[in-house]
Scaffold this motif. Structure first.
Motif, PDB file in Angstrom:
ATOM      1  N   UNK A  16       8.150   2.399   4.901  1.00 33.62           N
ATOM      2  CA  UNK A  16       7.793   1.638   6.089  1.00 33.62           C
ATOM      3  C   UNK A  16       6.872   0.511   5.626  1.00 33.62           C
ATOM      4  N   UNK A  17       7.304  -0.723   5.879  1.00 35.10           N
ATOM      5  CA  UNK A  17       6.604  -1.884   5.341  1.00 35.10           C
ATOM      6  C   UNK A  17       6.377  -2.912   6.439  1.00 35.10           C
ATOM      7  N   UNK A  18       5.193  -3.508   6.465  1.00 30.58           N
ATOM      8  CA  UNK A  18       4.948  -4.641   7.349  1.00 30.58           C
ATOM      9  C   UNK A  18       5.577  -5.858   6.680  1.00 30.58           C
ATOM     10  N   UNK A  19       6.644  -6.367   7.282  1.00 26.60           N
ATOM     11  CA  UNK A  19       7.432  -7.415   6.649  1.00 26.60           C
ATOM     12  C   UNK A  19       6.681  -8.736   6.666  1.00 26.60           C
ATOM     13  N   UNK A  20       6.614  -9.391   5.479  1.00 30.18           N
ATOM     14  CA  UNK A  20       5.853 -10.638   5.358  1.00 30.18           C
ATOM     15  C   UNK A  20       6.694 -11.814   4.901  1.00 30.18           C
ATOM     16  N   UNK A  76      10.633   0.543  11.766  1.00 25.56           N
ATOM     17  CA  UNK A  76       9.814   1.707  11.468  1.00 25.56           C
ATOM     18  C   UNK A  76       8.703   1.835  12.499  1.00 25.56           C
ATOM     19  N   UNK A  77       7.817   2.799  12.343  1.00 23.76           N
ATOM     20  CA  UNK A  77       6.731   2.987  13.315  1.00 23.76           C
ATOM     21  C   UNK A  77       5.682   1.882  13.212  1.00 23.76           C
ATOM     22  N   UNK A  78       5.008   1.619  14.317  1.00 19.37           N
ATOM     23  CA  UNK A  78       3.852   0.720  14.357  1.00 19.37           C
ATOM     24  C   UNK A  78       4.146  -0.680  13.822  1.00 19.37           C
ATOM     25  N   UNK A  79       5.304  -1.217  14.206  1.00 22.76           N
ATOM     26  CA  UNK A  79       5.629  -2.593  13.848  1.00 22.76           C
ATOM     27  C   UNK A  79       6.112  -2.800  12.429  1.00 22.76           C
ATOM     28  N   UNK A  80       6.425  -1.723  11.737  1.00 23.21           N
ATOM     29  CA  UNK A  80       6.913  -1.853  10.365  1.00 23.21           C
ATOM     30  C   UNK A  80       8.438  -1.997  10.341  1.00 23.21           C
ATOM     31  N   UNK A 104       4.104  -9.410  -1.277  1.00 29.62           N
ATOM     32  CA  UNK A 104       3.002  -9.264  -2.230  1.00 29.62           C
ATOM     33  C   UNK A 104       1.691  -8.813  -1.622  1.00 29.62           C
ATOM     34  N   UNK A 105       1.679  -8.498  -0.330  1.00 30.10           N
ATOM     35  CA  UNK A 105       0.453  -8.083   0.343  1.00 30.10           C
ATOM     36  C   UNK A 105       0.184  -6.603   0.069  1.00 30.10           C
ATOM     37  N   UNK A 106      -0.950  -6.269  -0.564  1.00 28.39           N
ATOM     38  CA  UNK A 106      -1.238  -4.866  -0.880  1.00 28.39           C
ATOM     39  C   UNK A 106      -1.291  -3.968   0.353  1.00 28.39           C
ATOM     40  N   UNK A 107      -1.600  -4.530   1.509  1.00 26.17           N
ATOM     41  CA  UNK A 107      -1.738  -3.721   2.723  1.00 26.17           C
ATOM     42  C   UNK A 107      -0.438  -3.567   3.505  1.00 26.17           C
ATOM     43  N   UNK A 108       0.662  -4.109   2.958  1.00 26.05           N
ATOM     44  CA  UNK A 108       1.919  -4.090   3.719  1.00 26.05           C
ATOM     45  C   UNK A 108       2.649  -2.752   3.641  1.00 26.05           C
ATOM     46  N   UNK A 109       2.416  -1.978   2.590  1.00 22.05           N
ATOM     47  CA  UNK A 109       3.127  -0.713   2.401  1.00 22.05           C
ATOM     48  C   UNK A 109       2.386   0.403   3.125  1.00 22.05           C
ATOM     49  N   UNK A 110       3.035   0.986   4.141  1.00 21.38           N
ATOM     50  CA  UNK A 110       2.399   2.019   4.946  1.00 21.38           C
ATOM     51  C   UNK A 110       2.891   3.425   4.606  1.00 21.38           C
ATOM     52  N   UNK A 111       4.134   3.542   4.198  1.00 18.17           N
ATOM     53  CA  UNK A 111       4.685   4.831   3.776  1.00 18.17           C
ATOM     54  C   UNK A 111       5.755   4.574   2.731  1.00 18.17           C
ATOM     55  N   UNK A 159       7.773   0.745  -6.164  1.00 18.19           N
ATOM     56  CA  UNK A 159       6.878   0.333  -5.076  1.00 18.19           C
ATOM     57  C   UNK A 159       6.538  -1.144  -5.183  1.00 18.19           C
ATOM     58  N   UNK A 160       6.299  -1.615  -6.401  1.00 19.49           N
ATOM     59  CA  UNK A 160       5.999  -3.042  -6.589  1.00 19.49           C
ATOM     60  C   UNK A 160       7.172  -3.915  -6.168  1.00 19.49           C
ATOM     61  N   UNK A 161       8.393  -3.461  -6.431  1.00 23.73           N
ATOM     62  CA  UNK A 161       9.572  -4.236  -6.025  1.00 23.73           C
ATOM     63  C   UNK A 161       9.625  -4.373  -4.505  1.00 23.73           C
ATOM     64  N   UNK A 162       9.264  -3.305  -3.797  1.00 22.07           N
ATOM     65  CA  UNK A 162       9.263  -3.346  -2.328  1.00 22.07           C
ATOM     66  C   UNK A 162       8.134  -4.226  -1.813  1.00 22.07           C
ATOM     67  N   UNK A 163       6.967  -4.121  -2.427  1.00 23.59           N
ATOM     68  CA  UNK A 163       5.840  -4.972  -2.046  1.00 23.59           C
ATOM     69  C   UNK A 163       6.173  -6.448  -2.243  1.00 23.59           C
TER      70      UNK A 163
END
Length: 312
Positions: A303-307, A276-280, A244-251, A234-238
């Motif tokens: 599903x990640x909010x890409x930063x 993904x859903x909701x802009x992810x 590195x945004x803690x709020x970016x990982x949604x599923x 999970x940290x690798x994906x974040x």
């Protein structure tokens, strides 16, 4: 009690009180390999200090305790409607997912519960697979996370025939692309002490510290908690997709496919595979143990909010 697999699905598990504080979040972070420069996860005075979003996965065993727990007592369960008694020593964690519904507060306070029900059961020639849905719920009844976990009960026989009933479960991911290299590759070294640290988050299974038990179980010694490897990935994906945004990982969901020993090196390969859903952004991924050469986490979906646009 007569066995009736259809009765398992939908049956509720008694609510379990859970709690955590900032120290618990810091302990979990180092248990899943957080580094000195990951300030939002390892430094409580950082203005962006937050829980690693996968933290709730440890609460099922941690409960509301501030001290140690006895693993053999913690994993005991009451009778499951429709099932005979199962052997807890023959259970393997098969899959795990988490959907982040709301950011986790840094301190829980009293009144939070872990609410669970069985949503799937499958019997095959190798054993029994149970799937459970879990909600992390605050004192007002608001859910902050929805998790699914499945356990494989090796050799368990109920009807002796194939049986499947599933009423709910996590989304399933796309296959890993075979026609292109990964968009991101992250390598991380676990330490020989990794399991010693991770167990402080509430999973005191002796398998992860006593080599005699690991040898008796056929692992050749101590193995790392699957949920520690889960957190490393999970940290690798974040770090990559989420910037590195803690709020970016949604599923985030995985299948556990092989063990890791403390001190092994992990390599996580990540592919962006669409919207993904909701802009992810939807990603597929797998984590390989570079010491054994085996894939240890597969069927990865997030599903990640890409930063970030950077590739590693």
């Amino acid at each position: 009690m007569a066995a009736d697999l259809a009765k398992v699905v939908g049956s509720a598990i008694p609510d379990k009180p859970v709690a955590w504080n900032k120290r618990d979040l810091l302990t979990y972070a180092v248990g899943v390999g957080a580094k000195a420069d990951e300030y939002p996860f390892v430094y409580e005075l950082d203005p962006n200090f937050a829980a690693i979003p996968t933290y709730p996965v440890v609460l099922a065993l941690k409960g509301a305790d501030n001290d140690l727990n006895l693993f053999s007592e913690r994993v005991k369960s009451g009778p499951i409607s429709g099932l005979p008694k199962l052997d807890p020593n023959r259970v393997v964690h098969a899959t795990q997912s988490i959907e982040v519904l709301k950011p986790l507060p840094l301190v829980s306070g009293d009144g939070w519960v872990w609410r669970s029900r069985y949503t799937g059961v499958q019997e095959n020639k190798s054993g029994l697979i149970l799937t459970a849905e879990h909600l992390l719920v605050d004192p007002k009844g608001e859910a902050y996370a929805k998790l699914y976990s499945s356990s494989f009960n090796l050799g368990a026989k109920v009807t002796g025939e194939k049986f499947t009933k599933i009423i709910a479960g996590p989304p399933q991911g796309k296959p890993i692309p075979k026609d292109r290299a990964a968009d991101y590759v992250v390598e991380e070294q676990t330490t020989p002490e990794q399991a010693i640290i991770f167990r402080l988050s509430g999973d005191y299974n002796p398998l992860h510290i006593d080599p005699r038990i690991g040898k008796a179980a056929g692992f050749g010694g101590v193995i790392l908690h699957g949920l520690s490897t889960y957190g490393f990935t999970a940290r690798a994906i974040l770090k990559t997709i989420g910037g590195g945004d803690p709020n970016s990982l949604k599923f985030y969901g995985v299948r556990f496919t092989a063990p890791v020993k403390p001190g092994d090196k992990l390599q996580t390969s990540i592919w962006e595979v669409g919207k993904g859903p909701n802009g992810t952004t939807e990603v597929a991924f797998e984590t390989k143990n570079l010491n054994s050469g085996k894939v240890v986490i597969g069927n990865g979906i997030a599903y990640v909010v890409k930063k970030t646009q950077a590739k590693l």
